[in-house]
Enzyme design. Structure first.
Site: not given
Length: 302
Positions: A48, A283
């Site tokens: 990711s 993230h």
């Protein structure tokens, strides 16, 4: 690397968030003008942090929606700059090295096929960013969340009698990364391979409790484990004689504790201003993706 805020599997965290998000087919940073790169076929592989997992600009052009792949991630920006005849972005939130050769089950939508299926004899450029999920650093972040800034929940759990279990996991992951490079070479013998590391999501000298409810001791431990993971990736790249792309070096001062517009990685609160909208905690945001793209392109031009 998929980092969530619950103890569920990392793929489930991202996919569960995506299920409630608005899915867009476009967005992100404006692509750079294509240059005469000579690249015929570019395949992007990874987890990711390669997909630049998102909730506000998810693209299902190359992978199922459950991968949470961003329309503005760094592989797409690199492809836009290079202008290859063929480009495939196989990156997927929650991926481990096993998902390079095996399908990845996603709670939302279809499975992501083995990422290596996108490689072929005509592939002449590959970027690979993976390893964070193999060592379980994702779940460790969620385990560190606490209401007591004086505790060291994670450090005391993983470090016993002077032995750091996360350090052991990092060492055990090195052969998996090396085998992944061997697998790329077997399927795409002409490919130029770039192994990409993880940018600084958290500092190594403390955190920002209570903005991110992780104690300074655990924040420092996490930051140093991320740096340790990156060093392992660099060592594998040297041993395998592939190019190493250091995105960490230029990312200092842009970790999740910084202000909106300065940070390149989002914190615990799943909202971002880059782009504006819901975000995947811990993230890279669009600024982080842009930094990754710049660093990869600089490496390619050397």
């Amino acid at each position: 690397m998929t980092v969530g805020v619950s103890r569920g599997g990392t793929g489930r965290v991202v996919s569960g968030l995506v299920a409630g998000a608005v899915v867009l087919a476009s967005g992100g940073a404006g692509p750079a003008a294509a240059e005469a790169s000579g690249v015929g076929e570019y395949v992007a592989l990874g987890d990711s942090w390669a997909a630049d997992a998102t909730l506000s600009q998810v693209s299902a052009r190359f992978v199922p929606v459950g991968c949470a792949q961003s329309a503005g991630n760094y592989p797409k920006q690199v492809a836009a700059a290079l202008g290859p005849a063929r480009f495939v972005d196989a990156t997927c939130g929650g991926a481990t090295t096993a998902n390079l050769t095996e399908p990845q089950s996603l709670p939302v939508g279809a499975d992501n096929p083995p990422q290596f299926d996108r490689l072929g004899p005509g592939t002449d450029l590959v970027t690979l960013e993976i390893g964070g999920n193999d060592i379980g650093l994702a779940s460790a972040v969620s385990e560190c969340v606490t209401g007591d800034p004086g505790t060291a929940v994670c450090r005391d759990t993983y470090v016993r009698d002077g032995v750091d279990a996360m350090t052991q996991r990092i060492a055990a992951a090195a052969p998996k990364i090396s085998a992944a490079i061997d697998g790329i070479r077997a399927r795409a013998p002409r490919a130029r391979i770039l192994l990409v590391d993880y940018l600084a999501g958290i500092g190594t000298t403390g955190g920002c409790f209570p903005v991110i409810p992780i104690s300074d001791a655990d924040a420092s431990w996490l930051g140093n484990k991320l740096l340790e993971l990156d060093r392992m990736l660099a060592e594998v790249a040297r041993a395998q004689k592939v190019e190493f792309v250091d995105t960490y070096a230029g990312s200092g001062g842009h970790d999740a504790c910084q202000a909106p517009g300065v940070r390149w990685v989002e914190g615990l609160i799943p909202l971002s201003v880059n782009p504006v909208g819901p975000a995947v905690p811990f993230h890279p945001n669009q600024l982080g993706a842009d930094h990754q793209a710049r660093t990869v392109l600089a490496a390619l031009r050397r």
